[in-house]
Design an enzyme around this catalytic site. Structure first.
Site, PDB file in Angstrom:
ATOM      1  N   ARG A 172       0.760  -1.328   0.096  1.00 24.48           N
ATOM      2  CA  ARG A 172      -0.168   0.104  -0.089  1.00 24.48           C
ATOM      3  C   ARG A 172       0.873   1.182  -0.300  1.00 24.48           C
ATOM      4  O   ARG A 172       0.491   2.249   0.633  1.00 24.48           O
ATOM      5  CB  ARG A 172      -1.046  -0.004   1.085  1.00 24.48           C
ATOM      6  CG  ARG A 172      -1.913  -1.035   1.303  1.00 24.48           C
ATOM      7  CD  ARG A 172      -3.031  -1.429   0.065  1.00 24.48           C
ATOM      8  NE  ARG A 172      -3.666  -2.424   0.097  1.00 24.48           N
ATOM      9  CZ  ARG A 172      -3.141  -3.772  -0.473  1.00 24.48           C
ATOM     10  NH1 ARG A 172      -2.195  -3.680  -0.922  1.00 24.48           N
ATOM     11  NH2 ARG A 172      -4.009  -4.521  -0.228  1.00 24.48           N
ATOM     12  N   SER A 221     -10.209  -0.254   4.058  1.00 26.03           N
ATOM     13  CA  SER A 221      -9.512  -0.377   5.137  1.00 26.03           C
ATOM     14  C   SER A 221      -8.873   0.822   5.689  1.00 26.03           C
ATOM     15  O   SER A 221      -8.212   1.569   4.936  1.00 26.03           O
ATOM     16  CB  SER A 221      -8.410  -1.612   5.102  1.00 26.03           C
ATOM     17  OG  SER A 221      -8.862  -2.550   4.725  1.00 26.03           O
ATOM     18  N   GLU A 291      -3.873   3.762   6.373  1.00 23.94           N
ATOM     19  CA  GLU A 291      -3.836   3.272   5.004  1.00 23.94           C
ATOM     20  C   GLU A 291      -4.607   4.423   4.091  1.00 23.94           C
ATOM     21  O   GLU A 291      -4.254   4.817   3.096  1.00 23.94           O
ATOM     22  CB  GLU A 291      -4.670   1.872   4.752  1.00 23.94           C
ATOM     23  CG  GLU A 291      -4.477   1.703   3.309  1.00 23.94           C
ATOM     24  CD  GLU A 291      -5.026   0.297   3.012  1.00 23.94           C
ATOM     25  OE1 GLU A 291      -4.791  -0.680   3.759  1.00 23.94           O
ATOM     26  OE2 GLU A 291      -5.664  -0.134   2.042  1.00 23.94           O
TER      27      GLU A 291
HETATM   28  C1  LIG Z   1     -15.350  -0.493  -0.321  1.00 24.12           C
HETATM   29  C2  LIG Z   1     -13.834  -0.279  -0.533  1.00 24.12           C
HETATM   30  C3  LIG Z   1     -13.070  -1.510  -0.659  1.00 24.12           C
HETATM   31  C4  LIG Z   1     -11.766  -1.170  -0.926  1.00 24.12           C
HETATM   32  N1  LIG Z   1     -10.923  -2.269  -1.063  1.00 24.12           N
HETATM   33  C5  LIG Z   1      -9.539  -2.130  -1.384  1.00 24.12           C
HETATM   34  C6  LIG Z   1      -8.765  -3.271  -1.735  1.00 24.12           C
HETATM   35  O1  LIG Z   1      -9.230  -4.478  -1.279  1.00 24.12           O
HETATM   36  N2  LIG Z   1      -7.448  -3.042  -1.857  1.00 24.12           N
HETATM   37  C7  LIG Z   1      -7.068  -1.888  -1.739  1.00 24.12           C
HETATM   38  O2  LIG Z   1      -5.706  -1.765  -2.113  1.00 24.12           O
HETATM   39  N3  LIG Z   1      -7.833  -0.673  -1.483  1.00 24.12           N
HETATM   40  C8  LIG Z   1      -9.111  -0.963  -1.357  1.00 24.12           C
HETATM   41  N4  LIG Z   1      -9.696   0.141  -1.087  1.00 24.12           N
HETATM   42  C9  LIG Z   1      -9.316   1.535  -1.156  1.00 24.12           C
HETATM   43  C10 LIG Z   1      -9.444   2.368  -2.812  1.00 24.12           C
HETATM   44  O3  LIG Z   1     -10.344   1.687  -3.421  1.00 24.12           O
HETATM   45  C11 LIG Z   1      -7.985   1.929  -3.395  1.00 24.12           C
HETATM   46  O4  LIG Z   1      -6.892   2.554  -2.539  1.00 24.12           O
HETATM   47  C12 LIG Z   1      -7.868   2.730  -4.618  1.00 24.12           C
HETATM   48  O5  LIG Z   1      -6.935   2.196  -5.280  1.00 24.12           O
HETATM   49  C13 LIG Z   1      -7.903   4.209  -4.511  1.00 24.12           C
HETATM   50  O6  LIG Z   1      -8.271   4.755  -5.945  1.00 24.12           O
HETATM   51  P1  LIG Z   1      -8.921   6.375  -6.142  1.00 24.12           P
HETATM   52  O7  LIG Z   1      -8.880   6.555  -7.606  1.00 24.12           O
HETATM   53  O8  LIG Z   1     -10.153   6.292  -5.544  1.00 24.12           O
HETATM   54  O9  LIG Z   1      -7.867   7.132  -5.308  1.00 24.12           O
HETATM   55  P2  LIG Z   1      -8.252   8.426  -4.265  1.00 24.12           P
HETATM   56  O10 LIG Z   1      -8.786   7.953  -3.259  1.00 24.12           O
HETATM   57  O11 LIG Z   1      -8.767   9.593  -5.119  1.00 24.12           O
HETATM   58  O12 LIG Z   1      -6.579   8.780  -4.251  1.00 24.12           O
HETATM   59  C14 LIG Z   1      -5.850   7.981  -3.302  1.00 24.12           C
HETATM   60  C15 LIG Z   1      -4.519   8.442  -3.274  1.00 24.12           C
HETATM   61  O13 LIG Z   1      -3.872   8.546  -4.701  1.00 24.12           O
HETATM   62  C16 LIG Z   1      -3.585   9.986  -5.124  1.00 24.12           C
HETATM   63  N5  LIG Z   1      -3.971  10.191  -6.678  1.00 24.12           N
HETATM   64  C17 LIG Z   1      -5.011   9.437  -6.964  1.00 24.12           C
HETATM   65  N6  LIG Z   1      -5.103   9.807  -8.480  1.00 24.12           N
HETATM   66  C18 LIG Z   1      -3.857  10.053  -8.903  1.00 24.12           C
HETATM   67  C19 LIG Z   1      -3.004  10.503  -9.938  1.00 24.12           C
HETATM   68  N7  LIG Z   1      -3.710  10.257 -11.372  1.00 24.12           N
HETATM   69  N8  LIG Z   1      -1.808  11.012  -9.809  1.00 24.12           N
HETATM   70  C20 LIG Z   1      -1.253  11.210  -8.765  1.00 24.12           C
HETATM   71  N9  LIG Z   1      -1.826  10.948  -7.430  1.00 24.12           N
HETATM   72  C21 LIG Z   1      -2.968  10.155  -7.411  1.00 24.12           C
HETATM   73  C22 LIG Z   1      -4.438  11.069  -4.409  1.00 24.12           C
HETATM   74  O14 LIG Z   1      -3.687  12.189  -4.108  1.00 24.12           O
HETATM   75  C23 LIG Z   1      -4.481  10.209  -2.942  1.00 24.12           C
HETATM   76  O15 LIG Z   1      -3.083  10.280  -2.187  1.00 24.12           O
HETATM   77  C24 LIG Z   1     -11.374   0.070  -0.987  1.00 24.12           C
HETATM   78  C25 LIG Z   1     -11.933   1.193  -0.972  1.00 24.12           C
HETATM   79  C26 LIG Z   1     -13.602   0.966  -0.612  1.00 24.12           C
HETATM   80  C27 LIG Z   1     -14.412   2.203  -0.398  1.00 24.12           C
END
Ligand SMILES: Cc1cc2nc3c(=O)[nH]c(=O)nc-3n(C[C@H](O)[C@H](O)[C@H](O)COP(=O)(O)OP(=O)(O)OC[C@H]3O[C@@H](n4cnc5c(N)ncnc54)[C@H](O)[C@@H]3O)c2cc1C
Length: 304
Positions: A172, A221, A291
């Site tokens: 992560r 998480s 996380e």
């Molecule tokens: C129900 C649920 C289940 C989940 N299960 C998992 C799981 O099994 N495994 C897991 O690893 N995660 C899980 N997650 C967490 C999350 O979905 C992941 O971390 C996901 O990859 C985040 O993607 P996002 O586009 O929403 O990023 P965001 O939440 O929008 O951003 C996350 C981080 O990435 C940065 N960021 C985003 N896009 C860019 C870009 N293009 N360039 C630079 N920085 C950027 C942001 O600044 C921030 O620091 C879960 C979340 C939920 C709600």
């Protein structure tokens, strides 16, 4: 600062004082100075240089599915690539995808091409950009495992290509720089039979649905698993399942999820985070590391 000027300079959307409630899976968060959806790399470069001139910080997010935003909001521009950076293409076993592509769509497109590797990530919400920053993973697989290269916009507004081995990916986490904006990525996958890939995907989906409180809003998480332990198990053993502050609740189904029952505030989640950390430290002498990522909070709010 005159945002009208910026509106005339780019083709993408600019929403002034936009509540981040609308852009996070938690459904929590006060307004950003502006929420911006650039249409192109050119737009992004203009936004960055406009922000720099006006001394406004820029934060790039994806779908906000790993994000807790403060109730006071964000004194800066929040940029998301989710609306327009959505291209996916294939060249034999290579997959090239833009950072705003949803992970679930990426998996589906790979399956159509009989390409295996990413399918166990099916239920992870959010975009490819967010997944790469977080090194998102599930069921023993991580997004970085099949990555060959990425393109990013650096802090100078210049597009840079990097090979996967120039970035360190760990559980992560990744070593991208704070101001890097990921634009796209390339993966080298393996051919397999569609039925095998679909079986892997369905198993992952089944396990997720049985272990996560998917009926409620959350950011997944909250804490990383400490070495050798599951954070959820420790929180459960400490008797904290079901504890609530306002509408923020430690899930009964998965103790490492803090869910938003309806109208939770960021401050409610912050209080639960503190309670969990203090309890786990006292009971097990373990410091739980966050996380989820956080935006708009005072320095020190999340210090352990
Ligand atoms: C129900 C649920 C289940 C989940 N299960 C998992 C799981 O099994 N495994 C897991 O690893 N995660 C899980 N997650 C967490 C999350 O979905 C992941 O971390 C996901 O990859 C985040 O993607 P996002 O586009 O929403 O990023 P965001 O939440 O929008 O951003 C996350 C981080 O990435 C940065 N960021 C985003 N896009 C860019 C870009 N293009 N360039 C630079 N920085 C950027 C942001 O600044 C921030 O620091 C879960 C979340 C939920 C709600």
């Amino acid at each position: 600062m005159d945002l009208k000027q910026l509106k005339e300079m780019i083709t993408g959307n600019i929403m002034e004082n936009e509540p981040m409630v609308n852009h996070t899976s938690y459904g929590i968060g006060g307004p950003a100075l502006a929420f911006i959806e650039p249409n192109s790399i050119k737009d992004l470069q203009i936004v960055k240089s406009f922000a720099e001139k006006n001394k406004v910080p820029v934060y790039c997010i994806g779908s906000g599915s790993n994000l807790l935003v403060s109730d006071k909001g964000v004194n800066g521009f929040v940029v998301s690539l989710e609306e327009s950076f959505k291209n996916i293409s294939f060249d034999e076993n290579k997959c090239h995808a833009a950072a705003g592509v949803k992970l679930s769509r990426l998996v589906k497109e790979c399956i159509k091409q009989n390409l295996t590797g990413l399918e166990t990530l099916i239920g992870i919400p959010g975009t490819l950009g967010g997944a790469l920053i977080m090194n998102a993973g599930a069921f023993g697989n991580e997004i970085s495992n099949y990555l060959t290269s990425i393109e990013l916009l650096n802090d100078k507004g210049v597009v840079e290509k990097k090979s996967a081995n120039e970035i360190k990916f760990q559980y992560r986490s990744s070593t991208f720089k704070k101001d890097d904006i990921i634009l796209n990525a390339e993966f080298q996958l393996d051919k397999s039979s569609q039925s095998k890939i679909i079986k892997n995907r369905d198993e992952a989906n089944f396990n997720r649905k049985n272990t996560q409180p998917l009926k409620y809003r959350s950011a997944g998480s909250v804490f990383k698993n400490p070495e050798g332990f599951s954070a959820g198990y420790l929180i459960d053993q400490a008797g904290l399942k079901g504890k609530s502050i306002g509408d923020a609740v430690i899930s009964d189904i998965h103790a490492n999820f803090i869910i938003n029952r309806e109208n939770a505030k960021a401050d409610d989640v912050v209080q639960l985070v503190k309670i969990i950390r203090d309890t786990i430290l006292k009971k097990y002498s373990i410091v739980l590391e966050l996380e989820i990522t956080t935006l708009g909070f005072l320095k020190g709010t999340f210090d352990a």
